[in-house]
Scaffold this motif. Sequence first.
Motif, PDB file in Angstrom:
ATOM      1  N   ARG A  10       0.825  -1.201   0.000  1.00 17.72           N
ATOM      2  CA  ARG A  10       0.000   0.000   0.000  1.00 17.72           C
ATOM      3  C   ARG A  10       0.860   1.252   0.000  1.00 17.72           C
ATOM      4  NH1 ARG A  10      -4.507  -2.604   3.701  1.00 17.72           N
ATOM      5  NH2 ARG A  10      -5.845  -3.340   2.049  1.00 17.72           N
ATOM      6  N   ILE A  11       1.932   1.256   0.801  1.00 20.77           N
ATOM      7  CA  ILE A  11       2.785   2.440   0.792  1.00 20.77           C
ATOM      8  C   ILE A  11       3.584   2.491  -0.502  1.00 20.77           C
ATOM      9  CG2 ILE A  11       4.587   3.688   2.026  1.00 20.77           C
ATOM     10  CD1 ILE A  11       1.855   3.512   3.428  1.00 20.77           C
ATOM     11  N   ALA A  12       3.894   1.326  -1.090  1.00 15.42           N
ATOM     12  CA  ALA A  12       4.553   1.322  -2.397  1.00 15.42           C
ATOM     13  C   ALA A  12       3.667   1.958  -3.439  1.00 15.42           C
ATOM     14  CB  ALA A  12       4.904  -0.106  -2.795  1.00 15.42           C
ATOM     15  N   VAL A  13       2.394   1.631  -3.379  1.00  8.55           N
ATOM     16  CA  VAL A  13       1.451   2.265  -4.305  1.00  8.55           C
ATOM     17  C   VAL A  13       1.461   3.768  -4.090  1.00  8.55           C
ATOM     18  CG1 VAL A  13      -1.010   2.571  -4.722  1.00  8.55           C
ATOM     19  CG2 VAL A  13      -0.050   0.298  -4.711  1.00  8.55           C
ATOM     20  N   THR A 258     -12.436   7.490   9.422  1.00  7.86           N
ATOM     21  CA  THR A 258     -11.378   6.579   9.831  1.00  7.86           C
ATOM     22  C   THR A 258     -10.225   7.259  10.545  1.00  7.86           C
ATOM     23  OG1 THR A 258     -11.948   5.244   7.887  1.00  7.86           O
ATOM     24  CG2 THR A 258      -9.888   4.701   8.993  1.00  7.86           C
ATOM     25  N   PHE A 259      -9.898   8.501  10.172  1.00 10.09           N
ATOM     26  CA  PHE A 259      -8.743   9.167  10.773  1.00 10.09           C
ATOM     27  C   PHE A 259      -8.827   9.228  12.299  1.00 10.09           C
ATOM     28  CE2 PHE A 259      -5.894  12.580  11.968  1.00 10.09           C
ATOM     29  CZ  PHE A 259      -4.787  12.371  11.149  1.00 10.09           C
ATOM     30  N   PRO A 260     -10.012   9.461  12.908  1.00  6.79           N
ATOM     31  CA  PRO A 260     -10.051   9.469  14.382  1.00  6.79           C
ATOM     32  C   PRO A 260      -9.561   8.169  15.013  1.00  6.79           C
ATOM     33  CG  PRO A 260     -12.033  10.480  13.501  1.00  6.79           C
ATOM     34  CD  PRO A 260     -11.311   9.876  12.335  1.00  6.79           C
ATOM     35  N   GLU A 261      -9.748   7.036  14.318  1.00  5.22           N
ATOM     36  CA  GLU A 261      -9.235   5.770  14.850  1.00  5.22           C
ATOM     37  C   GLU A 261      -7.711   5.775  14.841  1.00  5.22           C
ATOM     38  OE1 GLU A 261     -11.254   3.112  16.033  1.00  5.22           O
ATOM     39  OE2 GLU A 261     -12.664   4.797  15.940  1.00  5.22           O
ATOM     40  N   PHE A 262      -7.135   6.293  13.765  1.00  7.74           N
ATOM     41  CA  PHE A 262      -5.676   6.434  13.726  1.00  7.74           C
ATOM     42  C   PHE A 262      -5.201   7.365  14.830  1.00  7.74           C
ATOM     43  CE2 PHE A 262      -2.131   9.164  12.307  1.00  7.74           C
ATOM     44  CZ  PHE A 262      -1.109   8.220  12.324  1.00  7.74           C
ATOM     45  N   TYR A 322      -6.455   2.164   5.109  1.00  9.72           N
ATOM     46  CA  TYR A 322      -7.183   0.990   4.626  1.00  9.72           C
ATOM     47  C   TYR A 322      -7.230  -0.115   5.678  1.00  9.72           C
ATOM     48  CZ  TYR A 322      -7.787   2.185  -0.345  1.00  9.72           C
ATOM     49  OH  TYR A 322      -8.191   2.752  -1.534  1.00  9.72           O
ATOM     50  N   ASP A 323      -6.219  -0.190   6.526  1.00 11.80           N
ATOM     51  CA  ASP A 323      -6.105  -1.314   7.453  1.00 11.80           C
ATOM     52  C   ASP A 323      -5.395  -0.832   8.713  1.00 11.80           C
ATOM     53  OD1 ASP A 323      -5.344  -3.680   8.809  1.00 11.80           O
ATOM     54  OD2 ASP A 323      -5.223  -4.803   6.927  1.00 11.80           O
ATOM     55  N   PRO A 324      -5.977  -1.036   9.887  1.00 11.20           N
ATOM     56  CA  PRO A 324      -5.287  -0.614  11.114  1.00 11.20           C
ATOM     57  C   PRO A 324      -3.893  -1.205  11.262  1.00 11.20           C
ATOM     58  CG  PRO A 324      -7.583  -1.106  11.589  1.00 11.20           C
ATOM     59  CD  PRO A 324      -7.341  -1.535  10.163  1.00 11.20           C
ATOM     60  N   HIS A 461     -10.808  -1.436   5.451  1.00 12.39           N
ATOM     61  CA  HIS A 461     -11.384  -1.856   4.174  1.00 12.39           C
ATOM     62  C   HIS A 461     -11.319  -3.377   4.107  1.00 12.39           C
ATOM     63  CE1 HIS A 461     -12.721  -1.308   0.119  1.00 12.39           C
ATOM     64  NE2 HIS A 461     -11.617  -1.802  -0.428  1.00 12.39           N
ATOM     65  N   ASP A 462     -12.372  -3.989   3.575  1.00 14.14           N
ATOM     66  CA  ASP A 462     -12.591  -5.437   3.540  1.00 14.14           C
ATOM     67  C   ASP A 462     -13.047  -5.896   4.931  1.00 14.14           C
ATOM     68  OD1 ASP A 462     -11.430  -5.038   1.077  1.00 14.14           O
ATOM     69  OD2 ASP A 462      -9.796  -6.468   1.373  1.00 14.14           O
ATOM     70  N   ALA A 463     -14.239  -6.464   4.970  1.00 12.89           N
ATOM     71  CA  ALA A 463     -14.821  -6.835   6.256  1.00 12.89           C
ATOM     72  C   ALA A 463     -14.706  -8.326   6.537  1.00 12.89           C
ATOM     73  CB  ALA A 463     -16.290  -6.396   6.302  1.00 12.89           C
ATOM     74  N   TYR A 464     -15.287  -9.169   5.691  1.00 12.64           N
ATOM     75  CA  TYR A 464     -15.382 -10.608   5.959  1.00 12.64           C
ATOM     76  C   TYR A 464     -13.997 -11.238   6.056  1.00 12.64           C
ATOM     77  CZ  TYR A 464     -16.872 -15.511   5.298  1.00 12.64           C
ATOM     78  OH  TYR A 464     -17.094 -16.874   5.435  1.00 12.64           O
ATOM     79  N   LEU A 465     -13.733 -11.856   7.194  1.00 16.82           N
ATOM     80  CA  LEU A 465     -12.495 -12.588   7.472  1.00 16.82           C
ATOM     81  C   LEU A 465     -11.250 -11.703   7.385  1.00 16.82           C
ATOM     82  CD1 LEU A 465     -13.200 -15.897   5.498  1.00 16.82           C
ATOM     83  CD2 LEU A 465     -13.742 -15.364   7.887  1.00 16.82           C
ATOM     84  N   ASP A 466     -11.427 -10.387   7.539  1.00 19.29           N
ATOM     85  CA  ASP A 466     -10.277  -9.496   7.444  1.00 19.29           C
ATOM     86  C   ASP A 466     -10.364  -8.438   8.536  1.00 19.29           C
ATOM     87  OD1 ASP A 466      -8.036  -8.125   6.692  1.00 19.29           O
ATOM     88  OD2 ASP A 466      -8.604  -7.870   4.597  1.00 19.29           O
ATOM     89  N   ASN A 467     -10.987  -7.296   8.249  1.00 24.25           N
ATOM     90  CA  ASN A 467     -11.052  -6.210   9.229  1.00 24.25           C
ATOM     91  C   ASN A 467     -12.414  -6.090   9.914  1.00 24.25           C
ATOM     92  OD1 ASN A 467      -8.370  -5.096   8.941  1.00 24.25           O
ATOM     93  ND2 ASN A 467      -8.989  -4.452   6.890  1.00 24.25           N
ATOM     94  N   GLY A 468     -13.255  -7.097   9.796  1.00 21.18           N
ATOM     95  CA  GLY A 468     -14.570  -7.042  10.413  1.00 21.18           C
ATOM     96  C   GLY A 468     -14.550  -7.551  11.852  1.00 21.18           C
ATOM     97  N   ASN A 469     -15.628  -8.232  12.238  1.00 19.45           N
ATOM     98  CA  ASN A 469     -15.645  -8.848  13.567  1.00 19.45           C
ATOM     99  C   ASN A 469     -16.348 -10.194  13.508  1.00 19.45           C
ATOM    100  OD1 ASN A 469     -18.463  -8.354  13.689  1.00 19.45           O
ATOM    101  ND2 ASN A 469     -18.232  -6.540  14.982  1.00 19.45           N
ATOM    102  N   ALA A 470     -16.347 -10.912  14.637  1.00 15.76           N
ATOM    103  CA  ALA A 470     -16.852 -12.286  14.658  1.00 15.76           C
ATOM    104  C   ALA A 470     -18.331 -12.353  14.302  1.00 15.76           C
ATOM    105  CB  ALA A 470     -16.607 -12.909  16.035  1.00 15.76           C
ATOM    106  N   CYS A 471     -19.098 -11.362  14.731  1.00 15.90           N
ATOM    107  CA  CYS A 471     -20.537 -11.339  14.440  1.00 15.90           C
ATOM    108  C   CYS A 471     -20.777 -11.229  12.931  1.00 15.90           C
ATOM    109  CB  CYS A 471     -21.179 -10.166  15.173  1.00 15.90           C
ATOM    110  SG  CYS A 471     -22.836  -9.715  14.643  1.00 15.90           S
TER     111      CYS A 471
END
Length: 493
Positions: A10-13, A258-262, A322-324, A461-471
């Motif tokens: 991502r940083i390369a991009v 998203t920036f407030p999370e960062f 995009y990703d924490p 970014h991307d929820a299922y099986l990535d940055n989402g949650n168990a629910c």
Amino acid sequence: MKQPTKSLLRIAVASGIVFGALAPLTASAAPAAPALKWGKCAGGGVDPRQQCAVLDVPMDYADPGGPSIGIAVSRIVSEKPAARRGALFLIPGGPGGSSLDDPSGKGRKLPQEVRDAYDLIGFAPRGLAPSTSVDCGLERRDLSLTASRPWPAADGSVDANMATARRMAEACERNGGELLRHLSTRNEARDLDRLRAALGERRISAWGVSYGTYVGAVYAEMFPGRTDRFVLDSNDDPDPTRVARAWLAGHEQGVEDTFPEFAEWAAAPGNPYRVAATAAEVRPRFLALAARLDREPLPWPGANPAELNGNMLRQAMLSSLYDPDDFPALAQLMLAAEKGTVPPAPASPPDAVLQNVSAVGAGTLCNDVAWPTSTAVYRKGVEESRAKFPLTAGMPRNAMVCAAWPYPPEEPPTVITDRGPSTVLLVQNERDVATPVGGALKLREALGRRAVMVTVNSTGHDAYLDNGNACGDAAVTRFLATGKRPAADLYCR
């Protein structure tokens, strides 16, 4: 586990390079398609069970008897044939992304009951190697993401961006070839339907991510009777009057969400990359640093361009959100730049890869819908955006190559409707920099009774099986494995 190269790439991009009938489908309704010849996949690093083939499709669907192109496809068959339901198409993001290795990659993350139920199908979309590929022959400076996703000048001017758009569009017209004119989301959907027929499937299931959600929605609109279980993950705004312009504009709110999370992370005590004592200090500190780099860029050998200016910092911010897991990369860059230094420039993909990805991205985005060509339109949009959303400094409403694209769209954009079977599950993180929840809600509204939406209280970014949650993951897995969706829209805390 996250892919270890995700942050680097991502940083390369950032520094180096962007209906059919509703009646039941009968066997005779599908176009004839030759059987695929499956064999060993080229290269290494894939599951030995993964097989590869090439699907021939028309380059121009308005001339089906004309030249054909090849679509590279892959599969790993169901791990429990007695439980097999059908084929699950893994639709990549982008445009410019590939899922060719996904049966071996993200497919391994799927729960066993899903891997038992489906053959996992990957592909490289039309134009993207190793499918028949395109290349615009861009100048190296135009392979930077700050050129293809252009940021205004420090004073808000878009004149240089318009000049870049014209230069890139002229290169694509000169070097792109006939296939470039036939890259579009509707043609990708047609390719997928040809693949469905070649696999001998009456209906397909799908897991589309990011831009892949728009591909999946367009497929479901064009071929509704051929959809089984469709999961759309991290969803694009389907506005047919703007299409990709709406996606680009969405970054304004996505960054604000998203920036407030960062900031919270970057101010946490004990963080080795702590940027400020309080979260409230992080935003003004970032804005001040970007403004300073606008005035006094730092040399950044190996980057493209080879300096850390304000826009390169802003692009690095956007990419990191995009990703924490990528937050540390942004914090380290900020801390170094404040001291007048820079970390080593991340490794960039080879220029040949960037040329191909850039051409596929430009061709698809620009062919899907006509963009304004007036500088005044972009100047006004950028001015408004900079006033309301200083973190993104006007980029989301700026002119990209599509502002000077030489070809008109082959056909009007698809209008997503609620006509068709109720076979769609949307899953969406609440804080997503690239596909913000506001755009997802517009896709949910357009699909109406066809869909149920799971909103996840998570960041990335991307929820299922990535940055989402168990629910959220459980709701998607249940739908893919059993067909059971939540009875109504669901919020996963």
